[in-house]
Design a protein around this motif. Structure first.
Motif, short mmCIF file in Angstrom:
data_model
loop_
_atom_site.label_atom_id
_atom_site.label_comp_id
_atom_site.label_asym_id
_atom_site.label_seq_id
_atom_site.Cartn_x
_atom_site.Cartn_y
_atom_site.Cartn_z
N GLN A 227 -17.89 -47.63 48.93
CA GLN A 227 -16.92 -47.47 50.01
C GLN A 227 -17.56 -47.91 51.31
N ALA B 191 -14.51 -47.65 58.12
CA ALA B 191 -13.54 -48.57 58.71
C ALA B 191 -12.81 -47.87 59.86
N LEU C 46 -10.12 -46.58 60.67
CA LEU C 46 -8.89 -45.94 60.20
C LEU C 46 -9.01 -44.45 60.47
N ALA D 127 -8.54 -46.29 52.04
CA ALA D 127 -7.60 -47.42 51.95
C ALA D 127 -8.04 -48.36 50.84
N HIS D 128 -7.08 -48.80 50.05
CA HIS D 128 -7.31 -49.74 48.95
C HIS D 128 -6.54 -51.02 49.21
N ALA D 129 -7.09 -52.13 48.73
CA ALA D 129 -6.42 -53.42 48.84
C ALA D 129 -5.76 -53.77 47.52
N VAL E 48 -10.64 -57.60 49.49
CA VAL E 48 -10.93 -56.60 50.52
C VAL E 48 -11.62 -57.27 51.71
N GLU F 200 -2.90 -48.61 52.68
CA GLU F 200 -3.01 -50.00 52.25
C GLU F 200 -4.00 -50.73 53.15
N TRP F 201 -4.85 -51.53 52.55
CA TRP F 201 -5.85 -52.30 53.30
C TRP F 201 -5.52 -53.78 53.20
N GLN F 202 -5.44 -54.45 54.34
CA GLN F 202 -5.23 -55.89 54.37
C GLN F 202 -6.57 -56.61 54.38
N TRP G 187 -13.39 -49.37 48.33
CA TRP G 187 -12.34 -48.92 49.22
C TRP G 187 -12.92 -48.65 50.61
N MET G 188 -12.03 -48.54 51.57
CA MET G 188 -12.43 -48.29 52.95
C MET G 188 -12.26 -46.80 53.26
#
Length: 417
Positions: free
Chosen positions: A159, A162, A164, A170-172, A176, A322-324, A353-354
């Protein structure tokens, strides 16, 4: 499953110790020793000095999957300006990317898993990776036989901090982070007296012109949909104002999501530097070397889906965002299929993940009209909300590992009578 208070308290103490005494890439001796001591205390078989100061702790608990949890050891050459009571005590050095948070979360998860071995079967490998900021540590650990020593993992989890809200992950749905190339370049001049520039060939002028011209590689040679970035992060030349130096050094970072795009950008950098060198009459062509590279970070979709469900169960769907795709980069992909040529593990799956770090008040301020954005990674003001982000990070890693490891094998029932 909430993090046990004693584990969280110890993880916070570890975080504070890491944050106050950061170490740069390639020199993470004290940081590595702290992680190694922590893992040994929890019964892990620890190997140190893997690919530099890399640490690998292995906890075997019967037959089952092998799950590798990875965090980074190194800090950045940034002067901290957070004003925190636990700010870095090392001048010009700071954990400005959250690696101390990652490492403390890894340590906490490793301890939780060790203390609850009755609930899972398999092998946990906890890895502290050096030199992530130079994009060399993952390859160095793998080239030094990490998987030969610890076993080829079925899944590799990580991980990253980020900007956030703290308490979220957050997952993409695909990529990622971008792939990258780090280039080192030298423009060669002919030095001399600052008062007689006509008797010199000034590499500073050539380098300054090149910095401007290089921006056209993205703005005029790359389709906007390709989402590429070119940054000149280092320009170094000379020592005195009245001396024209004989060389100018540039450090460049290229980011994109396709290897073809990165190849084209690298070739364009060579072309621009050569052209500016020729235009300035430099005595010989520039030197351009690829110092580091990393593939785009695209986690395994099936494993990502399973981990996402585990996080939704642990935190609730509203805290799983959601991660862009972002054009930051890191060398984590080498642990997975991208590094099969190094480690031979063609079936290794990855999930990444973030981890949100922004305090609630600062996040609300950022959402207000004209509100200031929260300090990002690599900023001297980067200050994660440790009280919220750290337990979230511990629980996120623990839950993801448990989802891969599965339930324990029940003990055989005794015969009646």
């Amino acid at each position: 499953m909430a993090v046990p208070p004693d584990v969280l308290r110890s993880a916070v103490e570890l975080y504070l110790a890491l944050h106050t005494r950061p170490e740069p890439a390639g020199a993470e001796e004290r940081t590595a020793a702290a992680l190694a001591a922590w893992l040994r205390a929890d019964g892990y078989a620890v190997t140190t000095g893997v690919g530099g100061h890399g640490v690998a702790g292995v906890l075997r608990n019967g037959d089952g999957p092998v799950v590798l949890l990875r965090a980074e050891l190194d800090a950045l050459p940034v002067q901290e300006e957070t004003g925190l009571a636990w700010a870095s005590e090392v001048p010009g050095m700071m954990h400005a990317c959250g690696h101390d948070l990652h490492l403390a979360a890894l340590a906490g998860a490793a301890r939780v898993l060790a203390g609850s071995a009755a609930s899972w079967r398999g092998t946990v490998v906890a890895v502290g990776q050096p030199a992530e900021e130079t994009l060399t540590g993952a390859r160095d650990m793998l080239a030094d036989g990490l998987y030969e020593r610890c076993g080829v993992p079925d899944a590799v989890l990580a991980q990253h901090a980020a900007p956030l809200p703290a308490g979220t992950v957050a997952h993409a749905r695909g990529a990622v982070l971008a792939g990258s190339r780090t280039l080192d370049a030298v423009l060669h001049g002919a030095g001399g007296h600052g008062g007689t520039p006509h008797l010199t060939v000034d590499p500073v002028l050539a380098a300054a012109a090149a910095v401007l011209r290089l921006q056209g590689i993205v703005s005029r040679e790359t389709a906007p949909a390709e989402q590429a970035v070119l940054t000149v992060g280092r320009l170094r030349a000379g020592e005195l104002a009245n001396v024209v130096p004989d060389r100018a050094e540039l450090g460049l970072s290229l980011r994109a999501f396709g290897e073809d795009t990165l190849d084209r950008m690298t070739a364009a950098v060579r072309r621009v530097l050569r052209a500016e060198s020729d235009a300035s009459g430099c005595p010989r062509p520039p030197d351009v070397t690829v110092a580091a590279r990393s593939p785009a970070l695209v986690p395994d979709p099936g494993l990502t889906g399973r981990v996402r469900v585990a996080h939704e169960e642990a935190f609730g769907a509203r805290r799983v965002l959601e991660w862009q795709p972002a054009t930051a980069t890191e060398d984590f992909p080498w642990f997975g299929p991208a590094g099969a040529g190094l480690h031979g593990g063609t079936a290794v799956r990855t999930a990444y993940w973030m981890l949100g770090t922004v305090p609630a008040a600062r996040w609300r301020a950022a959402l207000a009209p004209g509100g200031p954005p929260p300090p990002s990674n690599h900023s001297p003001a980067f200050a994660p909300d440790v009280r919220t982000a750290l337990p979230t990070g511990v629980e996120a890693l623990t839950g993801a590992a448990r989802r891969v490891l599965g339930a324990a094998v029940p003990a055989p029932a005794r015969a009646a009578g």
